[in-house]
Design a protein around this motif. Structure first.
Motif, short mmCIF file in Angstrom:
data_model
loop_
_atom_site.label_atom_id
_atom_site.label_comp_id
_atom_site.label_asym_id
_atom_site.label_seq_id
_atom_site.Cartn_x
_atom_site.Cartn_y
_atom_site.Cartn_z
N VAL A 1 -41.24 4.42 -57.62
CA VAL A 1 -41.58 3.16 -56.97
C VAL A 1 -41.84 3.43 -55.49
O VAL A 1 -41.46 4.48 -54.96
N ASN A 2 -42.45 2.45 -54.84
CA ASN A 2 -42.65 2.48 -53.39
C ASN A 2 -41.73 1.45 -52.78
O ASN A 2 -41.83 0.25 -53.07
N PHE A 3 -40.79 1.90 -51.94
CA PHE A 3 -39.87 0.99 -51.26
C PHE A 3 -39.86 1.33 -49.78
O PHE A 3 -39.58 2.47 -49.41
N VAL B 1 -41.76 6.95 -51.08
CA VAL B 1 -41.82 7.15 -52.52
C VAL B 1 -40.40 7.43 -53.01
O VAL B 1 -39.74 8.35 -52.52
N PHE B 2 -39.93 6.62 -53.95
CA PHE B 2 -38.61 6.82 -54.54
C PHE B 2 -38.78 7.29 -55.98
O PHE B 2 -39.52 6.68 -56.76
N LEU B 3 -38.07 8.35 -56.32
CA LEU B 3 -38.10 8.91 -57.66
C LEU B 3 -36.73 8.79 -58.30
O LEU B 3 -35.71 9.07 -57.67
N GLY B 4 -36.69 8.35 -59.54
CA GLY B 4 -35.45 8.35 -60.31
C GLY B 4 -35.43 9.57 -61.21
O GLY B 4 -36.31 9.74 -62.07
N VAL C 1 -34.30 10.26 -55.42
CA VAL C 1 -34.87 11.14 -54.41
C VAL C 1 -35.98 10.38 -53.68
O VAL C 1 -36.82 9.76 -54.34
N PHE C 2 -35.97 10.39 -52.35
CA PHE C 2 -37.00 9.63 -51.62
C PHE C 2 -37.69 10.49 -50.58
O PHE C 2 -37.12 11.43 -50.03
N SER C 3 -38.95 10.13 -50.33
CA SER C 3 -39.79 10.88 -49.41
C SER C 3 -39.59 10.42 -47.98
O SER C 3 -38.94 9.41 -47.71
N TYR D 1 -44.14 6.99 -45.28
CA TYR D 1 -45.60 7.13 -45.34
C TYR D 1 -46.04 8.52 -45.80
O TYR D 1 -47.16 8.95 -45.51
N GLU D 2 -45.19 9.21 -46.53
CA GLU D 2 -45.53 10.54 -47.05
C GLU D 2 -45.31 10.55 -48.56
O GLU D 2 -44.36 9.94 -49.06
N ASP D 3 -46.17 11.25 -49.27
CA ASP D 3 -45.98 11.40 -50.71
C ASP D 3 -45.74 12.86 -51.10
O ASP D 3 -45.51 13.14 -52.28
N ASP D 4 -45.78 13.76 -50.13
CA ASP D 4 -45.58 15.17 -50.44
C ASP D 4 -44.57 15.83 -49.51
O ASP D 4 -44.54 17.05 -49.37
N ASP D 5 -43.75 15.01 -48.84
CA ASP D 5 -42.72 15.54 -47.96
C ASP D 5 -41.41 14.80 -48.25
O ASP D 5 -41.25 13.63 -47.90
N PHE D 6 -40.48 15.51 -48.90
CA PHE D 6 -39.20 14.92 -49.27
C PHE D 6 -38.05 15.58 -48.49
O PHE D 6 -36.90 15.46 -48.89
#
Length: 209
Positions: free
Chosen positions: A99-101, A105-108, A114-116, A119-124
């Motif tokens: 989801v986007n919060f 980017v938040f991943l379950g 795990v969240f980024s 404003y980044e989708d490839d930097d966690f």
């Protein structure tokens, strides 16, 4: 042939995952996106056999689609290139929910959220503002609702409030009741409904109790 693993509308097209491939249609016929030189995805296929889930987002002026397959690291499609984000940390591998919060980017993934970086989708990385939160129970769904991220697991419900890693706070809603079936979590009539161990429940009522 094979089961449809997920479906979403993106870029005025319908995208569907079947087997280990992703396809799209504009209303007539289907075009394969994965393992297709046209989309710079030669040799790239979806993993696993379970449900795949999607996130539509725009952090930099380009509408993008992120795909998680519950097995490997997430995939990203910008309308031109389909790629697996292999440079992401190992904590993102196997993510089942996305989801986007607050422009993160938040991943379950299992028991972890795990969240980024913002404003980044490839930097966690934590240095950039990313992070990881352990829920201590298997996550069954994520949903953004009224300025909060609600995190459902098999036996608990938590909410995350705040705007960034500097002030994110995890607050418990229930410690002995959760969502027993992924994808039953839906926003309906200004509330969240989900399947609990005793049947369909409303988030607001559960929160009050």
């Amino acid at each position: 042939s094979g089961n449809i693993r997920g479906i979403v509308r993106y870029d005025d097209k319908v995208f569907a995952g079947r087997g280990d491939d992703l396809f799209f249609s504009t209303g007539s016929g289907w075009t394969q996106v994965t393992d297709n030189v046209t989309y710079s995805s030669s040799g790239i296929v979806l993993g696993g056999v379970g449900k795949i889930r999607f996130l539509k987002y725009n952090f930099d002026g380009t509408d993008k689609l992120m795909v998680v397959d519950g097995t490997g690291k997430p995939f990203r499609f910008d309308g031109t290139t389909f790629e697996q984000l292999t440079a992401l940390p190992s904590d993102t591998s196997g993510s089942s929910f996305v989801v986007n919060f607050k422009n993160h980017v938040f991943l379950g993934n299992g028991k972890n959220v795990v969240f980024s970086a913002p404003y980044e989708d490839d930097d966690f990385t934590s240095a950039s503002g990313g992070g990881i939160i352990n829920i201590a129970d298997t996550i069954t769904g994520l949903i953004v609702f009224r300025d909060q991220l609600v995190i459902f697991s098999e036996n608990t419900i938590n909410r995350l409030v705040g705007n960034s890693v500097a002030d994110f706070q995890l607050q418990p809603v229930s410690r002995d009741l959760g969502c027993v079936a992924a994808d039953t979590i839906q926003e309906i009539g200004g509330d969240i409904i989900f399947l609990g161990p005793d049947g369909l429940r409303l988030f607001s009522a559960t929160d009050r109790i």
